[in-house]
Structures are given as structure tokens and as C-alpha cells.
Design a protein around this motif. Structure first.
Motif, PDB file in Angstrom:
ATOM      1  N   LYS A  67      36.766  12.762  32.586  1.00 32.08           N
ATOM      2  CA  LYS A  67      37.290  14.063  32.514  1.00 32.08           C
ATOM      3  C   LYS A  67      38.251  13.818  31.211  1.00 32.08           C
ATOM      4  CE  LYS A  67      39.592  18.024  34.352  1.00 32.08           C
ATOM      5  NZ  LYS A  67      39.789  18.679  35.792  1.00 32.08           N
ATOM      6  N   GLY A  68      38.064  14.658  30.254  1.00 29.28           N
ATOM      7  CA  GLY A  68      38.815  14.439  28.855  1.00 29.28           C
ATOM      8  C   GLY A  68      40.072  15.542  29.146  1.00 29.28           C
ATOM      9  N   HIS A  69      41.033  15.313  28.412  1.00 30.67           N
ATOM     10  CA  HIS A  69      42.502  15.911  28.133  1.00 30.67           C
ATOM     11  C   HIS A  69      42.089  17.575  27.942  1.00 30.67           C
ATOM     12  CE1 HIS A  69      41.971  15.864  24.069  1.00 30.67           C
ATOM     13  NE2 HIS A  69      43.036  16.687  24.040  1.00 30.67           N
ATOM     14  N   ASP A  70      40.941  17.754  27.278  1.00 29.57           N
ATOM     15  CA  ASP A  70      40.615  19.151  27.221  1.00 29.57           C
ATOM     16  C   ASP A  70      39.961  19.946  28.466  1.00 29.57           C
ATOM     17  OD1 ASP A  70      38.256  17.799  27.552  1.00 29.57           O
ATOM     18  OD2 ASP A  70      37.464  18.009  25.372  1.00 29.57           O
ATOM     19  N   GLY A  71      39.927  19.049  29.535  1.00 32.83           N
ATOM     20  CA  GLY A  71      39.301  19.721  30.701  1.00 32.83           C
ATOM     21  C   GLY A  71      37.764  19.590  31.115  1.00 32.83           C
ATOM     22  N   PHE A  72      37.033  19.179  29.741  1.00 32.43           N
ATOM     23  CA  PHE A  72      35.526  19.025  30.100  1.00 32.43           C
ATOM     24  C   PHE A  72      35.281  17.736  30.792  1.00 32.43           C
ATOM     25  CE2 PHE A  72      36.014  22.142  26.620  1.00 32.43           C
ATOM     26  CZ  PHE A  72      34.981  23.189  26.852  1.00 32.43           C
ATOM     27  N   ILE A  73      34.124  17.918  31.262  1.00 31.45           N
ATOM     28  CA  ILE A  73      33.621  16.504  31.914  1.00 31.45           C
ATOM     29  C   ILE A  73      32.249  16.092  31.290  1.00 31.45           C
ATOM     30  CG2 ILE A  73      32.285  15.627  34.221  1.00 31.45           C
ATOM     31  CD1 ILE A  73      34.084  17.864  35.949  1.00 31.45           C
ATOM     32  N   TYR A  74      32.385  14.610  31.006  1.00 33.46           N
ATOM     33  CA  TYR A  74      31.396  14.205  30.302  1.00 33.46           C
ATOM     34  C   TYR A  74      30.647  13.142  31.073  1.00 33.46           C
ATOM     35  CZ  TYR A  74      34.309  15.850  26.674  1.00 33.46           C
ATOM     36  OH  TYR A  74      35.044  16.591  25.769  1.00 33.46           O
ATOM     37  N   ARG A  75      29.453  12.805  30.975  1.00 36.19           N
ATOM     38  CA  ARG A  75      28.400  11.995  31.473  1.00 36.19           C
ATOM     39  C   ARG A  75      28.252  10.944  30.569  1.00 36.19           C
ATOM     40  NH1 ARG A  75      22.780  12.535  34.729  1.00 36.19           N
ATOM     41  NH2 ARG A  75      22.371  10.434  34.708  1.00 36.19           N
ATOM     42  N   VAL A  76      28.176   9.883  31.206  1.00 35.34           N
ATOM     43  CA  VAL A  76      27.824   8.513  30.290  1.00 35.34           C
ATOM     44  C   VAL A  76      26.297   8.275  30.300  1.00 35.34           C
ATOM     45  CG1 VAL A  76      28.362   6.089  29.528  1.00 35.34           C
ATOM     46  CG2 VAL A  76      30.202   7.439  30.225  1.00 35.34           C
ATOM     47  N   PHE A  78      22.736   5.950  28.748  1.00 42.32           N
ATOM     48  CA  PHE A  78      22.166   5.005  28.047  1.00 42.32           C
ATOM     49  C   PHE A  78      21.094   5.460  27.306  1.00 42.32           C
ATOM     50  CE2 PHE A  78      19.231   1.761  27.089  1.00 42.32           C
ATOM     51  CZ  PHE A  78      19.958   0.799  26.413  1.00 42.32           C
ATOM     52  N   VAL A  79      21.058   5.722  25.920  1.00 46.80           N
ATOM     53  CA  VAL A  79      19.854   6.013  25.199  1.00 46.80           C
ATOM     54  C   VAL A  79      19.659   4.878  24.254  1.00 46.80           C
ATOM     55  CG1 VAL A  79      20.834   8.396  25.050  1.00 46.80           C
ATOM     56  CG2 VAL A  79      21.804   6.708  23.382  1.00 46.80           C
ATOM     57  N   ARG A  80      18.101   5.211  23.621  1.00 46.46           N
ATOM     58  CA  ARG A  80      17.786   4.238  22.608  1.00 46.46           C
ATOM     59  C   ARG A  80      18.765   3.789  21.664  1.00 46.46           C
ATOM     60  NH1 ARG A  80      12.002   5.446  20.715  1.00 46.46           N
ATOM     61  NH2 ARG A  80      11.708   4.627  23.020  1.00 46.46           N
ATOM     62  N   GLY A  81      19.295   2.665  21.522  1.00 42.29           N
ATOM     63  CA  GLY A  81      20.198   2.134  20.426  1.00 42.29           C
ATOM     64  C   GLY A  81      21.515   2.142  20.829  1.00 42.29           C
ATOM     65  N   GLY A  82      21.680   2.516  22.117  1.00 39.14           N
ATOM     66  CA  GLY A  82      23.109   2.298  22.453  1.00 39.14           C
ATOM     67  C   GLY A  82      23.564   3.466  23.598  1.00 39.14           C
ATOM     68  N   PHE A  83      24.864   3.817  23.807  1.00 40.26           N
ATOM     69  CA  PHE A  83      25.449   4.801  24.728  1.00 40.26           C
ATOM     70  C   PHE A  83      25.733   5.805  23.886  1.00 40.26           C
ATOM     71  CE2 PHE A  83      26.555   0.238  25.698  1.00 40.26           C
ATOM     72  CZ  PHE A  83      25.771   0.155  26.809  1.00 40.26           C
ATOM     73  N   ALA A  84      25.952   6.994  24.932  1.00 37.43           N
ATOM     74  CA  ALA A  84      26.370   8.325  24.451  1.00 37.43           C
ATOM     75  C   ALA A  84      26.863   9.237  25.593  1.00 37.43           C
ATOM     76  CB  ALA A  84      24.996   9.016  23.731  1.00 37.43           C
ATOM     77  N   ILE A  85      27.628  10.236  25.208  1.00 39.65           N
ATOM     78  CA  ILE A  85      28.193  11.220  26.054  1.00 39.65           C
ATOM     79  C   ILE A  85      27.742  12.490  25.885  1.00 39.65           C
ATOM     80  CG2 ILE A  85      30.278   9.988  26.890  1.00 39.65           C
ATOM     81  CD1 ILE A  85      31.787  11.797  24.774  1.00 39.65           C
ATOM     82  N   ASN A  86      27.624  13.287  26.847  1.00 38.89           N
ATOM     83  CA  ASN A  86      26.954  14.839  26.533  1.00 38.89           C
ATOM     84  C   ASN A  86      27.899  15.523  25.904  1.00 38.89           C
ATOM     85  OD1 ASN A  86      27.756  14.307  29.208  1.00 38.89           O
ATOM     86  ND2 ASN A  86      28.262  16.538  29.346  1.00 38.89           N
ATOM     87  N   VAL A  87      27.797  16.575  25.237  1.00 39.79           N
ATOM     88  CA  VAL A  87      28.753  17.306  24.438  1.00 39.79           C
ATOM     89  C   VAL A  87      29.120  18.506  25.290  1.00 39.79           C
ATOM     90  CG1 VAL A  87      29.121  18.822  22.413  1.00 39.79           C
ATOM     91  CG2 VAL A  87      27.879  16.878  22.093  1.00 39.79           C
ATOM     92  N   HIS A  88      30.311  18.539  25.843  1.00 43.49           N
ATOM     93  CA  HIS A  88      30.940  19.518  26.735  1.00 43.49           C
ATOM     94  C   HIS A  88      29.727  20.052  27.930  1.00 43.49           C
ATOM     95  CE1 HIS A  88      34.483  19.850  24.251  1.00 43.49           C
ATOM     96  NE2 HIS A  88      33.541  19.992  23.275  1.00 43.49           N
ATOM     97  N   VAL A  89      29.799  19.072  28.927  1.00 43.32           N
ATOM     98  CA  VAL A  89      29.118  19.231  30.080  1.00 43.32           C
ATOM     99  C   VAL A  89      29.062  20.759  30.792  1.00 43.32           C
ATOM    100  CG1 VAL A  89      28.500  18.692  32.392  1.00 43.32           C
ATOM    101  CG2 VAL A  89      28.714  16.885  30.666  1.00 43.32           C
ATOM    102  N   ASP A  90      30.228  21.055  30.726  1.00 43.87           N
ATOM    103  CA  ASP A  90      30.587  22.361  31.296  1.00 43.87           C
ATOM    104  C   ASP A  90      29.795  23.532  31.064  1.00 43.87           C
ATOM    105  OD1 ASP A  90      32.329  21.069  32.792  1.00 43.87           O
ATOM    106  OD2 ASP A  90      34.151  22.020  31.940  1.00 43.87           O
TER     107      ASP A  90
END
Length: 135
Positions: A67-76, A78-90
Motif C-alpha cells: 500500500k502506497g502513501h497514495d492509498g493505492f494497492i500494488y501487487r508484486v 515476477f515477469v520475464r527479466g525481473g520484477f514489476a508492480i501493477n500500475v494502480h491496482v484499484d
């Protein structure tokens, strides 16, 4: 490559946690080796440690929910080549259980890493806290 670089490269440990599908709990193995059953994929889901920590210095693994300070929830992810988070899950919550059908932000750029380490908190994960994924 220099000898020192090769030595450093071979000494890097890969840290994981393993979700026991039947017992519904995490294991934190020190070493993932050939002592595991050959059909371990049927019993465990493996989450890699991203080498990042949240604002509280808690390790961040694939499958964690932040959970970011902006209130949005992000999921971590694993993608080809590394790690990522979704852009604004809400904004995409109805799709979060699918294989990332929404925009992702790679965890390889300094701005995203800095945002996560200084503004995000691990609030759960996709296994123990599926209710956080509900619309």
C-alpha cells in the motif's frame, strides 16, 4: 570477466519463500536444493525475494501486496527479466488475479525503487490476504 566478478556472481544467494498449498502457510528455506521432492510444484508456490524492503524494512517478495502513501494497492509480480508492480491496482482490481492484463511498472528503475522503499508498506500477500484483491 575478472576473477573477483565471477566470485561475486557465484556467491549471490537467491532468497525465496515457499507457500505450502495444502497447509496454507509459508516456509522460508535457507537452501532450495535437490532434497526437495521431485514434484514440489504440486505442493509449493515459490516466491522470489526482490531484494527490496518496504518503508518498515520488511522484505518484499513476489506475491506481496503493498500500500502506497497514495492509498493505492500494488501487487508484486515476477515477469520475464525481473520484477514489476501493477500500475494502480484499484483501477484494475477486477483483473488482479489474472496474468497481468494491465500496465506494469518494472522494479529496475531507481524512481520506482525509491518510491517503494520510502512510501510503500507490505500489507499482506495474495495467499493469506485474498480479500485485499476484491473489488
Amino acid at each position: 570477466k575478472s576473477k573477483n566478478y565471477r566470485k561475486m556472481e557465484t556467491q549471490m544467494e537467491i532468497e525465496v519463500r515457499a507457500w505450502d498449498i495444502s497447509k496454507k502457510k509459508f516456509h522460508y528455506p535457507k537452501l532450495w536444493d535437490n532434497t526437495m521432492p521431485s514434484n514440489w510444484e504440486q505442493h509449493y508456490e515459490i516466491n522470489l525475494y526482490t531484494r527490496l524492503k518496504d518503508v518498515n524494512k520488511k522484505h518484499i517478495y513476489v506475491g506481496d501486496l503493498l500500500k502506497g502513501h497514495d492509498g493505492f494497492i500494488y501487487r508484486v509480480w515476477f515477469v520475464r527479466g525481473g520484477f514489476a508492480i501493477n500500475v494502480h491496482v484499484d483501477k484494475f482490481k477486477h483483473d488482479i488475479k489474472m496474468d497481468y492484463p494491465f500496465p506494469l511498472q518494472c522494479l529496475s528503475d531507481e524512481q520506482t525503487v525509491s518510491y517503494i522503499e520510502n512510501n510503500c508498506e507490505v500489507i499482506g500477500n495474495i495467499y493469506e490476504n485474498p480479500e485485499l484483491l476484491q473489488p
